[in-house]
Design a protein around this motif. Sequence first.
Motif, mmCIF file in Angstrom:
data_model
loop_
_atom_site.group_PDB
_atom_site.id
_atom_site.type_symbol
_atom_site.label_atom_id
_atom_site.label_comp_id
_atom_site.label_asym_id
_atom_site.label_seq_id
_atom_site.Cartn_x
_atom_site.Cartn_y
_atom_site.Cartn_z
ATOM 1 N N CYS A 7 -15.496 -15.950 -8.676
ATOM 2 C CA CYS A 7 -15.481 -14.409 -8.704
ATOM 3 C C CYS A 7 -14.574 -13.700 -7.497
ATOM 4 C CB CYS A 7 -17.156 -13.949 -8.387
ATOM 5 S SG CYS A 7 -18.011 -14.314 -9.864
ATOM 6 N N ALA A 8 -14.485 -14.278 -6.305
ATOM 7 C CA ALA A 8 -13.683 -13.839 -5.202
ATOM 8 C C ALA A 8 -12.343 -13.482 -5.510
ATOM 9 C CB ALA A 8 -14.182 -14.509 -3.725
ATOM 10 N N TRP A 9 -11.848 -14.826 -6.536
ATOM 11 C CA TRP A 9 -10.506 -14.871 -6.911
ATOM 12 C C TRP A 9 -10.182 -13.756 -7.832
ATOM 13 C CZ3 TRP A 9 -6.921 -16.319 -4.328
ATOM 14 C CH2 TRP A 9 -6.654 -17.486 -3.509
ATOM 15 N N GLY A 10 -11.369 -13.620 -8.728
ATOM 16 C CA GLY A 10 -11.265 -12.262 -9.761
ATOM 17 C C GLY A 10 -11.019 -10.920 -9.231
ATOM 18 N N TYR A 11 -11.851 -10.915 -8.020
ATOM 19 C CA TYR A 11 -11.815 -9.459 -7.521
ATOM 20 C C TYR A 11 -10.429 -9.385 -6.684
ATOM 21 C CZ TYR A 11 -16.494 -7.009 -7.755
ATOM 22 O OH TYR A 11 -17.278 -6.206 -8.130
ATOM 23 N N ALA A 12 -9.905 -10.355 -6.157
ATOM 24 C CA ALA A 12 -8.323 -10.231 -5.587
ATOM 25 C C ALA A 12 -7.482 -9.779 -6.730
ATOM 26 C CB ALA A 12 -8.176 -11.537 -5.110
ATOM 27 N N ALA A 13 -7.652 -10.505 -7.846
ATOM 28 C CA ALA A 13 -6.544 -10.065 -9.107
ATOM 29 C C ALA A 13 -6.980 -8.533 -9.519
ATOM 30 C CB ALA A 13 -6.976 -11.175 -9.999
ATOM 31 N N LEU A 14 -8.144 -8.200 -9.645
ATOM 32 C CA LEU A 14 -8.587 -7.063 -10.169
ATOM 33 C C LEU A 14 -8.205 -5.889 -9.019
ATOM 34 C CD1 LEU A 14 -9.921 -5.199 -12.134
ATOM 35 C CD2 LEU A 14 -12.060 -5.530 -10.824
ATOM 36 N N LEU A 15 -8.320 -6.102 -7.917
ATOM 37 C CA LEU A 15 -8.016 -5.085 -6.821
ATOM 38 C C LEU A 15 -6.338 -5.069 -6.843
ATOM 39 C CD1 LEU A 15 -10.443 -6.009 -4.402
ATOM 40 C CD2 LEU A 15 -10.386 -3.677 -5.311
ATOM 41 N N GLY A 16 -5.699 -6.185 -7.044
ATOM 42 C CA GLY A 16 -4.086 -6.125 -7.140
ATOM 43 C C GLY A 16 -3.856 -5.515 -8.306
ATOM 44 N N PHE A 17 -4.384 -5.409 -9.448
ATOM 45 C CA PHE A 17 -4.216 -4.683 -10.713
ATOM 46 C C PHE A 17 -4.350 -3.239 -10.310
ATOM 47 C CE2 PHE A 17 -5.477 -2.796 -14.835
ATOM 48 C CZ PHE A 17 -4.151 -2.832 -15.484
ATOM 49 N N VAL A 18 -5.504 -2.872 -9.645
ATOM 50 C CA VAL A 18 -5.549 -1.408 -9.263
ATOM 51 C C VAL A 18 -4.437 -0.842 -8.786
ATOM 52 C CG1 VAL A 18 -7.028 0.057 -7.980
ATOM 53 C CG2 VAL A 18 -8.101 -1.639 -9.268
ATOM 54 N N ILE A 19 -3.665 -1.601 -7.896
ATOM 55 C CA ILE A 19 -2.393 -1.271 -7.108
ATOM 56 C C ILE A 19 -1.497 -0.911 -8.147
ATOM 57 C CG2 ILE A 19 -0.864 -1.752 -5.267
ATOM 58 C CD1 ILE A 19 -3.050 -3.470 -3.863
ATOM 59 N N LEU A 20 -1.276 -2.110 -8.839
ATOM 60 C CA LEU A 20 -0.132 -1.926 -9.875
ATOM 61 C C LEU A 20 -0.418 -0.769 -10.758
ATOM 62 C CD1 LEU A 20 0.310 -5.789 -10.738
ATOM 63 C CD2 LEU A 20 1.685 -4.118 -9.318
ATOM 64 N N THR A 21 -1.476 -0.292 -11.145
ATOM 65 C CA THR A 21 -1.736 0.564 -12.197
ATOM 66 C C THR A 21 -1.007 1.971 -11.639
ATOM 67 O OG1 THR A 21 -3.758 1.362 -11.397
ATOM 68 C CG2 THR A 21 -3.835 0.059 -13.076
ATOM 69 N N GLY A 22 -0.970 2.116 -10.271
ATOM 70 C CA GLY A 22 -0.289 3.325 -9.578
ATOM 71 C C GLY A 22 1.263 3.149 -10.089
ATOM 72 N N TYR A 23 1.708 2.137 -10.596
ATOM 73 C CA TYR A 23 3.318 2.073 -10.961
ATOM 74 C C TYR A 23 3.704 1.468 -12.152
ATOM 75 C CZ TYR A 23 2.656 2.031 -5.794
ATOM 76 O OH TYR A 23 2.656 2.625 -4.521
ATOM 77 N N ILE A 24 2.768 1.906 -13.181
ATOM 78 C CA ILE A 24 3.011 1.655 -14.540
ATOM 79 C C ILE A 24 2.938 2.951 -15.250
ATOM 80 C CG2 ILE A 24 2.071 0.533 -16.517
ATOM 81 C CD1 ILE A 24 0.685 -1.597 -14.804
ATOM 82 N N PRO A 25 4.289 3.239 -15.716
ATOM 83 C CA PRO A 25 4.017 4.659 -16.408
ATOM 84 C C PRO A 25 3.178 5.077 -17.314
ATOM 85 C CG PRO A 25 6.520 3.808 -16.036
ATOM 86 C CD PRO A 25 5.299 2.639 -15.647
ATOM 87 N N ALA A 26 2.840 4.135 -17.999
ATOM 88 C CA ALA A 26 1.739 4.444 -19.154
ATOM 89 C C ALA A 26 0.621 4.883 -18.464
ATOM 90 C CB ALA A 26 1.601 3.133 -19.910
#
Length: 140
Positions: A7-26
Motif C-alpha cells: 500500500c505504501a508503494w501504491g501511495y508513492a506511485a499515486l503521489l508521483g502521478f499527482v505531480i505529473l498531472t500538473g504537466y500533462i496538457p490534457a
Amino acid sequence: MDIIRLCAWGYAALLGFVILTGYIPAFIDANDMIFGLFRRTWYADGLHLVSALWAAAAAMTSRRASELFFQLFGVFYFADGVLGLLTGSGYLDFGILINGVLNLPLSTRFFANAPHLGLGGVAILIGYLLAPRTRTAVHA
C-alpha cells in the motif's frame, strides 16, 4: 511482500502521478489550472514529492515504517482537507497563511479538498485499522 508495504508503494506511485498531472496538457485548462481547481505551484509539487518519497522510503524500510507513514500522513492530509473544506485554504501548502480564509462556493471547496480528504481518510484506515488486523497474521 507485506500488504501494508505494498500500500505504501501504491501511495508513492499515486503521489508521483499527482505531480505529473500538473504537466500533462490534457489535465490543464485555459487558466493554467489542473482540472480547473488546482494552481500549479512549486510548493504543492514539493509537498507531493516529499510525501511520495516518504511513502517509498517507508515501503523500502519496513512494515512498521509503512504503518507509521499511514498513521501520520493520514492525519496530516485529512486535517488539511478538513481545514480546506471549512476555510477554502489548507495548511500543508501554506495556503491558510498565504491566502487566508477564502470565500469560495461549497462545491469548489469540496472538490478542491476531496483528494486530501480521500487520501488522508484511506491512509487513516490503512494505518489504524488494516495494519493492526494484518499484523497478527504476519507474525503468527
